[in-house]
Design an enzyme around this catalytic site. Structure first.
Site, mmCIF file in Angstrom:
data_model
loop_
_atom_site.group_PDB
_atom_site.id
_atom_site.type_symbol
_atom_site.label_atom_id
_atom_site.label_comp_id
_atom_site.label_asym_id
_atom_site.label_seq_id
_atom_site.Cartn_x
_atom_site.Cartn_y
_atom_site.Cartn_z
ATOM 1 N N LYS A 14 0.845 -1.200 0.000
ATOM 2 C CA LYS A 14 0.000 0.000 0.000
ATOM 3 C C LYS A 14 0.885 1.257 0.000
ATOM 4 O O LYS A 14 2.103 1.182 0.264
ATOM 5 C CB LYS A 14 -0.913 -0.040 1.226
ATOM 6 C CG LYS A 14 -1.927 -1.205 1.240
ATOM 7 C CD LYS A 14 -2.810 -1.115 2.498
ATOM 8 C CE LYS A 14 -3.821 -2.226 2.613
ATOM 9 N NZ LYS A 14 -4.695 -2.062 3.817
ATOM 10 N N PHE A 62 -15.484 4.256 7.768
ATOM 11 C CA PHE A 62 -14.129 4.620 7.327
ATOM 12 C C PHE A 62 -13.916 4.392 5.832
ATOM 13 O O PHE A 62 -12.814 4.603 5.317
ATOM 14 C CB PHE A 62 -13.079 3.858 8.147
ATOM 15 C CG PHE A 62 -13.190 2.350 8.099
ATOM 16 C CD1 PHE A 62 -12.676 1.623 7.033
ATOM 17 C CD2 PHE A 62 -13.827 1.650 9.136
ATOM 18 C CE1 PHE A 62 -12.781 0.241 6.984
ATOM 19 C CE2 PHE A 62 -13.942 0.259 9.100
ATOM 20 C CZ PHE A 62 -13.417 -0.442 8.014
ATOM 21 N N ARG A 95 -0.801 -14.402 4.856
ATOM 22 C CA ARG A 95 -1.587 -13.743 5.911
ATOM 23 C C ARG A 95 -0.826 -13.835 7.235
ATOM 24 O O ARG A 95 -0.853 -12.916 8.042
ATOM 25 C CB ARG A 95 -2.970 -14.399 6.101
ATOM 26 C CG ARG A 95 -3.963 -14.239 4.982
ATOM 27 C CD ARG A 95 -4.715 -12.950 4.884
ATOM 28 N NE ARG A 95 -5.499 -12.488 6.002
ATOM 29 C CZ ARG A 95 -6.243 -11.377 5.946
ATOM 30 N NH1 ARG A 95 -6.321 -10.648 4.837
ATOM 31 N NH2 ARG A 95 -6.916 -10.959 6.985
ATOM 32 N N THR A 101 -5.161 -7.554 10.970
ATOM 33 C CA THR A 101 -5.606 -6.308 10.331
ATOM 34 C C THR A 101 -5.245 -5.088 11.175
ATOM 35 O O THR A 101 -4.729 -4.090 10.664
ATOM 36 C CB THR A 101 -7.137 -6.355 10.119
ATOM 37 O OG1 THR A 101 -7.461 -7.555 9.428
ATOM 38 C CG2 THR A 101 -7.617 -5.155 9.329
ATOM 39 N N ARG A 112 2.708 -6.136 9.534
ATOM 40 C CA ARG A 112 1.825 -5.088 10.056
ATOM 41 C C ARG A 112 2.200 -4.698 11.481
ATOM 42 O O ARG A 112 2.115 -3.532 11.856
ATOM 43 C CB ARG A 112 0.375 -5.556 9.969
ATOM 44 C CG ARG A 112 -0.136 -5.576 8.529
ATOM 45 C CD ARG A 112 -1.433 -6.330 8.418
ATOM 46 N NE ARG A 112 -2.150 -6.049 7.177
ATOM 47 C CZ ARG A 112 -3.322 -6.568 6.867
ATOM 48 N NH1 ARG A 112 -3.932 -7.394 7.718
ATOM 49 N NH2 ARG A 112 -3.933 -6.271 5.730
ATOM 50 N N ASN A 126 -1.836 -0.187 7.448
ATOM 51 C CA ASN A 126 -1.170 -1.452 7.775
ATOM 52 C C ASN A 126 -0.286 -2.027 6.659
ATOM 53 O O ASN A 126 -0.048 -3.225 6.592
ATOM 54 C CB ASN A 126 -2.200 -2.479 8.276
ATOM 55 C CG ASN A 126 -3.343 -2.657 7.315
ATOM 56 O OD1 ASN A 126 -3.300 -2.177 6.183
ATOM 57 N ND2 ASN A 126 -4.380 -3.339 7.762
ATOM 58 N N HIS A 129 -1.771 -5.327 1.758
ATOM 59 C CA HIS A 129 -3.026 -6.070 1.637
ATOM 60 C C HIS A 129 -2.684 -7.499 1.268
ATOM 61 O O HIS A 129 -1.795 -7.732 0.456
ATOM 62 C CB HIS A 129 -3.902 -5.464 0.532
ATOM 63 C CG HIS A 129 -5.043 -6.372 0.152
ATOM 64 N ND1 HIS A 129 -6.190 -6.451 0.898
ATOM 65 C CD2 HIS A 129 -5.171 -7.286 -0.847
ATOM 66 C CE1 HIS A 129 -6.995 -7.364 0.351
ATOM 67 N NE2 HIS A 129 -6.399 -7.885 -0.705
HETATM 68 N N1 UDP Z 1 -9.684 -1.263 8.109
HETATM 69 C C1 UDP Z 1 -9.683 -0.256 9.066
HETATM 70 N N2 UDP Z 1 -10.437 -0.426 10.198
HETATM 71 C C2 UDP Z 1 -11.173 -1.557 10.424
HETATM 72 C C3 UDP Z 1 -11.158 -2.574 9.451
HETATM 73 C C4 UDP Z 1 -10.412 -2.402 8.306
HETATM 74 O O1 UDP Z 1 -9.010 0.756 8.900
HETATM 75 O O2 UDP Z 1 -11.832 -1.664 11.471
HETATM 76 C C5 UDP Z 1 -8.889 -1.069 6.873
HETATM 77 C C6 UDP Z 1 -7.479 -1.667 6.984
HETATM 78 O O3 UDP Z 1 -6.581 -0.844 6.232
HETATM 79 C C7 UDP Z 1 -7.670 -3.027 6.342
HETATM 80 C C8 UDP Z 1 -8.667 -2.710 5.227
HETATM 81 O O4 UDP Z 1 -9.535 -1.736 5.793
HETATM 82 O O5 UDP Z 1 -6.449 -3.568 5.844
HETATM 83 C C9 UDP Z 1 -9.474 -3.916 4.745
HETATM 84 O O6 UDP Z 1 -10.131 -4.501 5.832
HETATM 85 P P1 UDP Z 1 -10.269 -6.076 5.991
HETATM 86 O O7 UDP Z 1 -11.282 -6.321 7.054
HETATM 87 O O8 UDP Z 1 -10.515 -6.694 4.652
HETATM 88 O O9 UDP Z 1 -8.840 -6.506 6.579
HETATM 89 P P2 UDP Z 1 -7.560 -7.196 5.893
HETATM 90 O O10 UDP Z 1 -8.080 -8.259 4.973
HETATM 91 O O11 UDP Z 1 -6.798 -6.116 5.164
HETATM 92 O O12 UDP Z 1 -6.772 -7.765 7.049
HETATM 93 MG MG MG Z 2 -9.523 -8.203 3.535
#
Ligand code: UDP
Ligand code: MG
Length: 171
Positions: A14, A62, A95, A101, A112, A126, A129
């Site tokens: 990112k 958000f 992952r 996350t 992360r 973070n 992705h």
């Molecule tokens: N995100 C956030 N707050 C939250 C959940 C998600 O800022 O409570 C943002 C964060 O940058 C995250 C992205 O949205 O990487 C996508 O969310 P997802 O739940 O898909 O998490 P990921 O798959 O990236 O772990």
């Molecule tokens: Mg995701």
């Protein structure tokens, strides 16, 4: 988790990861997986692409800030690096190295956990992705890459003939 499965996963470095010059570091961490990189490119992310990528989060408060984040507007870096890793348990392995996350909950040794932070607005910045399951990986890979850009055949393709299609070539 079910048995070992060969699968593909979309990784995005990112804009915060690029701004912090973490590309080499992140690729080194991911190389621990011994997976194969089967596609890689830099992408200037349109609003449509960002919204489609995060379509599952459209209803979250958000969401607008998340779209700006992926487009690089929060970091003055209007690009991301997109890669596809492929091999046994690719999704789970990536992952795992990426971490949770929420960067404050992510293991401190994960990507992360090491480099992420939470903005004052609450958004998780973070760094990378990683697709979370096989159906999401397939959807995302098809969104970010065309079949020609991937050096293995991941999913069924079809051939279409374009007539009078304008295309850039080297002058
Ligand atoms: N995100 C956030 N707050 C939250 C959940 C998600 O800022 O409570 C943002 C964060 O940058 C995250 C992205 O949205 O990487 C996508 O969310 P997802 O739940 O898909 O998490 P990921 O798959 O990236 O772990
Ligand atoms: Mg995701």
């Amino acid at each position: 988790m079910s048995g070992r499965q060969t699968n593909a996963v979309l990784i995005l470095i990112k804009p915060d990861g690029l701004k912090k010059s973490l590309t080499g570091n992140i690729l080194t961490r991911l190389s621990e997986t011994k997976l194969e990189i089967v596609a890689a490119k830099m992408v200037r992310v349109s609003k449509d692409l960002a919204e489609e990528h995060y379509t599952h989060l459209r209803d979250k408060p958000f969401f607008p800030e998340l779209i700006k984040y992926l487009q690089g507007e929060l970091h003055d870096r209007r690009k991301v690096m997109a890669l596809i890793y492929w091999g046994p348990d690719a999704i789970a392995k990536c992952r795992d190295i990426a971490g949770k996350t929420n960067p404050e909950e992510a293991e401190s040794t994960s990507i992360r956990g090491s480099y992420g932070r939470i903005l004052t607005t609450g958004l998780y910045e973070n760094v990378i992705h990683v697709s979370s399951d096989e159906s999401e990986a397939q959807r995302e890979i098809k969104l970010w890459f065309s079949p020609d850009e991937i050096i293995v055949d991941l999913y069924p393709i079809k051939e279409v003939v374009h007539k009078e299609c304008k295309q850039k070539t080297w002058a």
